[in-house]
Scaffold this motif. Sequence first.
Motif, PDB file in Angstrom:
ATOM      1  N   GLN A   1       0.827  -1.197   0.000  1.00 53.37           N
ATOM      2  CA  GLN A   1       0.000   0.000   0.000  1.00 53.37           C
ATOM      3  C   GLN A   1       0.866   1.253   0.000  1.00 53.37           C
ATOM      4  O   GLN A   1       1.950   1.264   0.578  1.00 53.37           O
ATOM      5  CB  GLN A   1      -0.913   0.004   1.233  1.00 53.37           C
ATOM      6  N   ASP A   2       0.347   2.305  -0.647  1.00 46.89           N
ATOM      7  CA  ASP A   2       1.028   3.605  -0.652  1.00 46.89           C
ATOM      8  C   ASP A   2       2.471   3.464  -1.150  1.00 46.89           C
ATOM      9  O   ASP A   2       3.425   3.842  -0.470  1.00 46.89           O
ATOM     10  CB  ASP A   2       1.002   4.213   0.754  1.00 46.89           C
ATOM     11  N   VAL A   3       2.626   2.899  -2.341  1.00 44.72           N
ATOM     12  CA  VAL A   3       3.957   2.692  -2.909  1.00 44.72           C
ATOM     13  C   VAL A   3       4.568   4.040  -3.291  1.00 44.72           C
ATOM     14  O   VAL A   3       3.925   4.861  -3.959  1.00 44.72           O
ATOM     15  CB  VAL A   3       3.899   1.771  -4.138  1.00 44.72           C
ATOM     16  N   ARG A   4       5.788   4.269  -2.857  1.00 46.28           N
ATOM     17  CA  ARG A   4       6.494   5.517  -3.139  1.00 46.28           C
ATOM     18  C   ARG A   4       7.844   5.224  -3.779  1.00 46.28           C
ATOM     19  O   ARG A   4       8.478   4.208  -3.463  1.00 46.28           O
ATOM     20  CB  ARG A   4       6.740   6.306  -1.852  1.00 46.28           C
ATOM     21  N   VAL A   5       8.286   6.124  -4.640  1.00 48.64           N
ATOM     22  CA  VAL A   5       9.659   6.084  -5.150  1.00 48.64           C
ATOM     23  C   VAL A   5      10.490   6.989  -4.248  1.00 48.64           C
ATOM     24  O   VAL A   5      10.323   8.216  -4.249  1.00 48.64           O
ATOM     25  CB  VAL A   5       9.733   6.552  -6.609  1.00 48.64           C
ATOM     26  N   GLU A   6      11.375   6.398  -3.464  1.00 49.82           N
ATOM     27  CA  GLU A   6      12.185   7.166  -2.522  1.00 49.82           C
ATOM     28  C   GLU A   6      13.367   7.836  -3.210  1.00 49.82           C
ATOM     29  O   GLU A   6      13.760   8.944  -2.844  1.00 49.82           O
ATOM     30  CB  GLU A   6      12.691   6.252  -1.399  1.00 49.82           C
ATOM     31  N   ARG A   7      13.948   7.168  -4.198  1.00 52.63           N
ATOM     32  CA  ARG A   7      15.047   7.748  -4.985  1.00 52.63           C
ATOM     33  C   ARG A   7      15.245   6.889  -6.207  1.00 52.63           C
ATOM     34  O   ARG A   7      14.804   5.735  -6.260  1.00 52.63           O
ATOM     35  CB  ARG A   7      16.329   7.850  -4.165  1.00 52.63           C
ATOM     36  N   SER A   8      15.901   7.445  -7.186  1.00 52.79           N
ATOM     37  CA  SER A   8      16.183   6.710  -8.420  1.00 52.79           C
ATOM     38  C   SER A   8      17.602   7.030  -8.855  1.00 52.79           C
ATOM     39  O   SER A   8      18.205   8.039  -8.449  1.00 52.79           O
ATOM     40  CB  SER A   8      15.181   7.075  -9.514  1.00 52.79           C
ATOM     41  N   TRP A   9      18.164   6.157  -9.715  1.00 49.55           N
ATOM     42  CA  TRP A   9      19.541   6.313 -10.164  1.00 49.55           C
ATOM     43  C   TRP A   9      19.744   5.524 -11.438  1.00 49.55           C
ATOM     44  O   TRP A   9      18.905   4.711 -11.836  1.00 49.55           O
ATOM     45  CB  TRP A   9      20.509   5.835  -9.082  1.00 49.55           C
TER      46      TRP A   9
ATOM     47  N   GLU B   1      14.612   2.978  -5.605  1.00 50.57           N
ATOM     48  CA  GLU B   1      14.327   2.460  -4.272  1.00 50.57           C
ATOM     49  C   GLU B   1      12.872   2.780  -3.968  1.00 50.57           C
ATOM     50  O   GLU B   1      12.476   3.946  -3.936  1.00 50.57           O
ATOM     51  CB  GLU B   1      15.236   3.079  -3.214  1.00 50.57           C
ATOM     52  N   LEU B   2      12.085   1.743  -3.800  1.00 47.70           N
ATOM     53  CA  LEU B   2      10.666   1.883  -3.522  1.00 47.70           C
ATOM     54  C   LEU B   2      10.411   1.639  -2.046  1.00 47.70           C
ATOM     55  O   LEU B   2      11.192   0.980  -1.359  1.00 47.70           O
ATOM     56  CB  LEU B   2       9.865   0.864  -4.339  1.00 47.70           C
ATOM     57  N   SER B   3       9.304   2.152  -1.564  1.00 50.45           N
ATOM     58  CA  SER B   3       8.847   1.784  -0.226  1.00 50.45           C
ATOM     59  C   SER B   3       7.333   1.627  -0.257  1.00 50.45           C
ATOM     60  O   SER B   3       6.642   2.217  -1.091  1.00 50.45           O
ATOM     61  CB  SER B   3       9.259   2.830   0.816  1.00 50.45           C
ATOM     62  N   TRP B   4       6.828   0.774   0.643  1.00 51.71           N
ATOM     63  CA  TRP B   4       5.389   0.592   0.775  1.00 51.71           C
ATOM     64  C   TRP B   4       5.074   0.124   2.190  1.00 51.71           C
ATOM     65  O   TRP B   4       5.966  -0.260   2.953  1.00 51.71           O
ATOM     66  CB  TRP B   4       4.833  -0.390  -0.249  1.00 51.71           C
ATOM     67  N   SER B   5       3.805   0.162   2.518  1.00 51.64           N
ATOM     68  CA  SER B   5       3.333  -0.329   3.808  1.00 51.64           C
ATOM     69  C   SER B   5       2.552  -1.619   3.602  1.00 51.64           C
ATOM     70  O   SER B   5       1.742  -1.714   2.680  1.00 51.64           O
ATOM     71  CB  SER B   5       2.428   0.707   4.478  1.00 51.64           C
ATOM     72  N   VAL B   6       2.778  -2.602   4.483  1.00 45.28           N
ATOM     73  CA  VAL B   6       1.956  -3.809   4.488  1.00 45.28           C
ATOM     74  C   VAL B   6       0.955  -3.778   5.635  1.00 45.28           C
ATOM     75  O   VAL B   6       0.272  -4.767   5.907  1.00 45.28           O
ATOM     76  CB  VAL B   6       2.813  -5.095   4.562  1.00 45.28           C
TER      77      VAL B   6
ATOM     78  N   ASP C   1      22.643  -4.204  -5.721  1.00 47.75           N
ATOM     79  CA  ASP C   1      23.323  -2.927  -5.548  1.00 47.75           C
ATOM     80  C   ASP C   1      22.331  -1.789  -5.729  1.00 47.75           C
ATOM     81  O   ASP C   1      21.570  -1.758  -6.701  1.00 47.75           O
ATOM     82  CB  ASP C   1      24.452  -2.764  -6.561  1.00 47.75           C
ATOM     83  N   GLY C   2      22.350  -0.858  -4.793  1.00 51.75           N
ATOM     84  CA  GLY C   2      21.574   0.362  -4.916  1.00 51.75           C
ATOM     85  C   GLY C   2      22.458   1.500  -5.384  1.00 51.75           C
ATOM     86  O   GLY C   2      23.486   1.280  -6.040  1.00 51.75           O
ATOM     87  N   PRO C   3      22.094   2.727  -5.033  1.00 50.39           N
ATOM     88  CA  PRO C   3      22.881   3.874  -5.499  1.00 50.39           C
ATOM     89  C   PRO C   3      24.187   4.077  -4.741  1.00 50.39           C
ATOM     90  O   PRO C   3      25.063   4.816  -5.191  1.00 50.39           O
ATOM     91  CB  PRO C   3      21.930   5.052  -5.270  1.00 50.39           C
TER      92      PRO C   3
END
Length: 341
Positions: free
Chosen positions: A40-48, A57-62, A104-106
């Motif tokens: 729920q409430d999927v957000r893009v926290e950052r991109s690269w 990098e996504l975030s969401w609530s379960v 690997d992330g940013p």
Amino acid sequence: MFAELAGITAAQLGVYPSLPGPELRSAARAAMGVLDLAAQDVRVERSWTDGDLAGEELSWSVGFGPRTHAYLLRPRDAAGPLPGVVALHCHGGMKWFGKEKIADGPSAPSPEVLRVRERLYGGRAYANELARRGFVVLAPDVLTWGSRRFPLGVDEPGPYDVAARDHEHVVAKHCAALGTSFAGVAAGEDLAAAAYLRSRPDVGPVGCAGLSGGGLRAALLGAFDPDIRAVVVTAMVSSFRDMLDGYVEKHTWMLWPPGLPRLGDWPDLVAARSPEPLMVQYALRDELFPEPGMRRAHAMIEERYRDAPGAYEAVWADVPHSFDVPMQERAFDWLARHLKE
């Protein structure tokens, strides 16, 4: 003592029956208390971008606890929709990090992550390599790891991992007291991640893959999600009955979901998705599983797939507990065959 107890439970409870796949999936899901969760409430926290890859990098609530964070990786300039893979991080005795062990992330990976990758993954972030093969790869954290870890009053990776090891039985007991299980909660979170990945317009058919604890999660996701097209389970399959002498204590509480032995053995649940595609990779020098248990598991899975020739592929690798580069490449090619058709 346990050998005598095994005889009594076999006689009185009829452990390890052989239920048909659909019946086993339904009964195991109920016994484990698999939760019906959603991202729920999927957000893009950052991109690269990283060369030929694009990442988010996504975030969401379960619905409980801190927000789940996940890395989404895809070829930078590829037109969609592309096949998707839920890449599931291992246990590895390391809970400070989750997704970072395989993706690997940013930011540059930490020394702790690099050591785990060298020991278990042939020194590379396999989720990124898989994305470079033309997949959209989602690597989420799950309960007790990374962004989903518990506040245990320790703020450094090494000491936290020691505290988290001693806390895992507390998590399992609380889950049991609430009518679910550690495996049931983790499976619910992974089902939510897979559903999110399928919902994206840039994603086509979806599979999953994982090593060790990630392989356990992949097996559960494959058993409980009928829309998972192909599953790779690496270094996480043995019969329970061959693990009773010296192997039970080596494993996470997630491998011992309540009630499963009265419904079937672990390989029965792994293969309950038959006739849908399944690859199991066995590490012949695996210190966490006995070879007789792996051999028995293979025979059991073959039996469940006897009417689906070619849908089950076994890989026997003369390696310790790991998902090394040759095993990864074998899995990538297999996923491409089954997800890009």
